[in-house]
Design an enzyme around this catalytic site. Structure first.
Site, PDB file in Angstrom:
ATOM      1  CD  GLU A 162     -10.411  49.241  27.324  1.00 61.39           C
ATOM      2  OE1 GLU A 162      -9.189  49.324  27.755  1.00 61.39           O
ATOM      3  OE2 GLU A 162     -11.180  48.416  27.908  1.00 61.39           O
ATOM      4  CD  GLU A 179     -12.202  44.834  26.382  1.00 58.27           C
ATOM      5  OE1 GLU A 179     -11.693  44.716  27.544  1.00 58.27           O
ATOM      6  OE2 GLU A 179     -11.511  45.239  25.390  1.00 58.27           O
TER       7      GLU A 179
END
Ligand SMILES: [Zn+2]
Length: 667
Positions: A152, A309
């Site tokens: 991320e 995710e």
């Protein structure tokens, strides 16, 4: 054509066995539970740097050797992460320059994650070193199938190194000419002329923060710094493991990085999907999520993407973390696959015993066994995904595109004027995406720099800033038979937030659309105008352009205020195509009704002939049809012919009923 790295849907997620290194029986239990849950993959080593290099130059890979062997023996495929998202304490202590400096000018102390300078040569060197060692050690390991780079990517750094890099970036951008920079930033205003490059600093609350062109430049610089940091990370991997594909996990519509540019550096696009179902179970959230799936699929060139995710139950980072109702995660996962995902992955496999994310949902809870609702749901979903290998690699075919451009989102955010309370750029893009989504029509979500020619219809909501070449691209698309729809504040500025002169929109777009915009009105909260279109009145809210038709057909007019009877919707035939200007924002049914008319007029087909009620969405990927109920009530669907249920192999026809969170997959 199928384009896929795997021949089955990847089902798995983030696995942190390094947190359980002193309890090897847990590793064995994980293997047993993964088999029970139909999990075929694990993403490992995301934040493992301090385990891999506990002291500078002292390495410990033995635990990872054992783990990869164990996963391989149990038939699991491994997505191996590089650990740059968080660093060992020793590294930050010895080399403080690796730590990030916030916008205040104060350097962060060691802590959290994503806390590193993007420019620091030392940090880049340390990252390259650990990545080289990982690649050399595991290049031939049979379990390792893909690289997961860092985690991320986000944020920005304002340290001296980054300031200097920003100045160097500006020199390239403005041909090493301060005259050019002063002109494009209009620095005569407020006496802001820059006479030496060293006078330029990053935008700051207590410094320069009113030059929108500079803020745009800073956004571009930060975004390119992330990409350059990433390229530095992957250089050894490309060299040592050229056949192992590379991805990194993006975050929804995060606007700190131009994902549309970053995606071009990946072998496969991935994103982390956390719909806010707990705000209320409704099909609006489903539509928003579908938009993001489609955006990432389009960024990857239409190829399948990974949902890297998602949570199997709740998250821990909302203010209030409500449990999603049973079945919601399964439906949400099926939606991802329907929109082009070749994976369903979770954060996380097993809950941490301590630390910040110990109450974030996981497949295996603190109780440690399989007798939980969440585990049973994940296991059931895993068994369904095993039946879907036919869709792996299949693409979606879209004849409609919505332009949602990351750089335009920055420009829209920075300028001061008109309705400063309401910009909502991506929200506006989703509003124009929604009517097609509801009708089961596949939509690509593109940047203004993408190729429009393969689409029958391109919609560009709130396309305020036009990058170089965009005017020509739009003109050529319409001239050659394309249908282009735009809305208010269209084409006001170039890439430096520099206003076009001679009337809006800029240049020949006035001819393409057959309009020019003289003024723009902004409506305070609660104040409305209205537009009559096809005999019906629709609300005008927040913002509206006062345009003049120059040869275009007026399809709707304002009903109130001094601009009553001014054009509000126009259509211009230009070359072989049509250009529409919708001059106002609307929050009720206008966008739906207007788009439904375009669907009829241009014969745009839904993915299937099956008709569904509101709240039910239908998607086709390859030959597989997904019918999903996102409404909060049971829904009935009438099938147009006989199909086979992919999950149980049974024939189905006629009327079918979907429970709340129900879905059916047909061929
Ligand atoms: Zn820095």
């Amino acid at each position: 054509m199928k384009k896929s790295i795997f021949d089955h849907i990847i089902h798995g997620g983030d696995y942190n066995p390094d947190q359980w290194i002193n309890t090897p029986e847990i590793w064995d239990e994980d293997m047993r539970l993964m088999n029970l849950a139909h999990v075929n993959s694990a993403t490992v080593s995301i934040f493992s740097w301090s385990m891999l290099e506990p002291q500078e130059g002292v390495y410990n890979f033995e635990w990872l050797d054992k783990l990869l062997d164990k996963l391989h023996e149990n038939g699991k495929e491994v997505i191996l992460a590089t650990p740059s998202g968080a660093r060992p304490t020793w590294l930050a202590q010895k080399y403080p320059e690796v730590l990030r400096v916030e916008e205040t000018g104060i350097r962060n102390e060691y802590g959290v994650r994503h806390n590193h300078c993007l420019t620091s040569p030392i940090y880049r060197e340390k990252v390259r070193n650990i990545n080289t060692l990982l690649a050399q050690r595991y290049k031939d390991h049979p379990a390792v199938k893909m690289w997961h780079i860092s985690n991320e990517y986000c944020g920005e750094c304002h340290c001296d190194l980054c300031q200097e890099a920003f100045r160097e970036w500006l020199k390239k951008e403005y041909n090493n000419s301060l005259d050019e920079l002063n002109y494009k930033w209009w620095n005569g205003f407020w006496s802001h002329q820059i006479t030496d490059w060293s006078q330029i600093n990053s935008p700051k609350f207590r410094g320069e923060n009113h030059v929108s062109a500079m803020k745009l430049a800073w956004n571009r610089f930060v975004s390119e710094s992330h990409i350059s940091f990433f390229e530095n990370e992957i250089a050894p991997l490309r060299e040592i493991t050229p056949d192992i594909p590379i991805t990194t996990n993006f975050m929804k519509l995060y606007d700190g990085i131009d994902y549309q540019k970053f995606a071009k550096h990946l072998d496969l696009v991935s994103w982390d999907n956390y719909p806010a179902w707990d705000r209320g179970f409704n099909d609006t959230e489903a539509c928003d999520t579908a938009f993001v799936h489609d955006a990432f699929r389009t960024m990857g060139g239409g190829k399948p993407f990974f949902m890297m995710e998602s949570t199997p139950s709740l998250v821990n980072w909302h203010n209030v973390n409500k449990l999603p109702r049973p079945g919601r995660q399964e439906l949400s996962s099926i939606q991802a696959v329907a929109h082009g995902a070749d994976s369903v992955q979770y954060f996380q496999w097993r809950k941490s015993r301590g630390g910040h994310e110990k109450y974030h949902g996981a497949v295996v809870d603190h109780c440690g066994h399989e007798n939980t609702r969440v585990f049973r749901e994940v296991s059931h979903l895993g068994s369904v995904l095993e039946k879907l290998s036919n869709v792996v690699g299949e693409e979606c075919n879209s004849k409609v595109a919505v332009i949602a451009d990351w750089e335009n989102s920055w420009a829209v955010k920075h300028f001061c004027g008109f309705n400063n309370d309401h910009r909502d750029y991506f929200k506006e893009c989703i509003k124009w995406y929604a009517p097609f989504y509801k009708k089961g029509i596949s939509v690509d979500v593109i940047s203004m720099e993408d190729d429009y020619s393969k689409y029958d219809l391109v919609i560009a909501p709130f396309l305020y800033m036009l990058k170089d070449g965009t005017i020509d691209r739009i003109e050529s698309y319409v001239k050659n038979g394309g249908n282009f729809v735009t809305t208010y504040l269209f084409g006001f500025v170039d890439k430096d937030d520099f206003c076009y002169l001679g009337g809006f929109p800029g240049g020949k777009l006035k001819d393409v659309f057959g309009v020019w915009c003289e003024e723009t009105d902004s409506l305070p909260e609660g104040m409305k105008n209205s537009v009559k279109y096809n005999g019906k009145d629709y609300d005008v809210v927040k913002i509206c352009d006062l345009i003049h038709a120059k040869g275009s057909e007026v399809q709707g007019t304002y009903q109130k205020d001094f601009y009553k009877d001014y054009p509000a919707i126009t259509k211009n035939t230009y070359g072989k195509g049509n250009a529409y200007y919708v001059a106002f924002r609307n929050d009720d049914n206008f966008t739906d009704d207007f788009c439904y008319d375009l669907i009829d007029k241009y014969g745009i087909k839904a993915d299937t002939e099956i008709k569904a009620e509101d709240g039910v969405t239908i998607r086709k990927r390859g030959d597989t049809i997904f019918i999903m109920n996102f409404a909060d009530t049971e829904k009935t669907i009438m099938l147009d012919k006989e199909y086979t249920n992919v999950v149980d192999g049974v024939s189905v026809k006629g009327e079918i009923t979907l429970t709340v969170c129900g879905y059916i997959i047909l061929e």
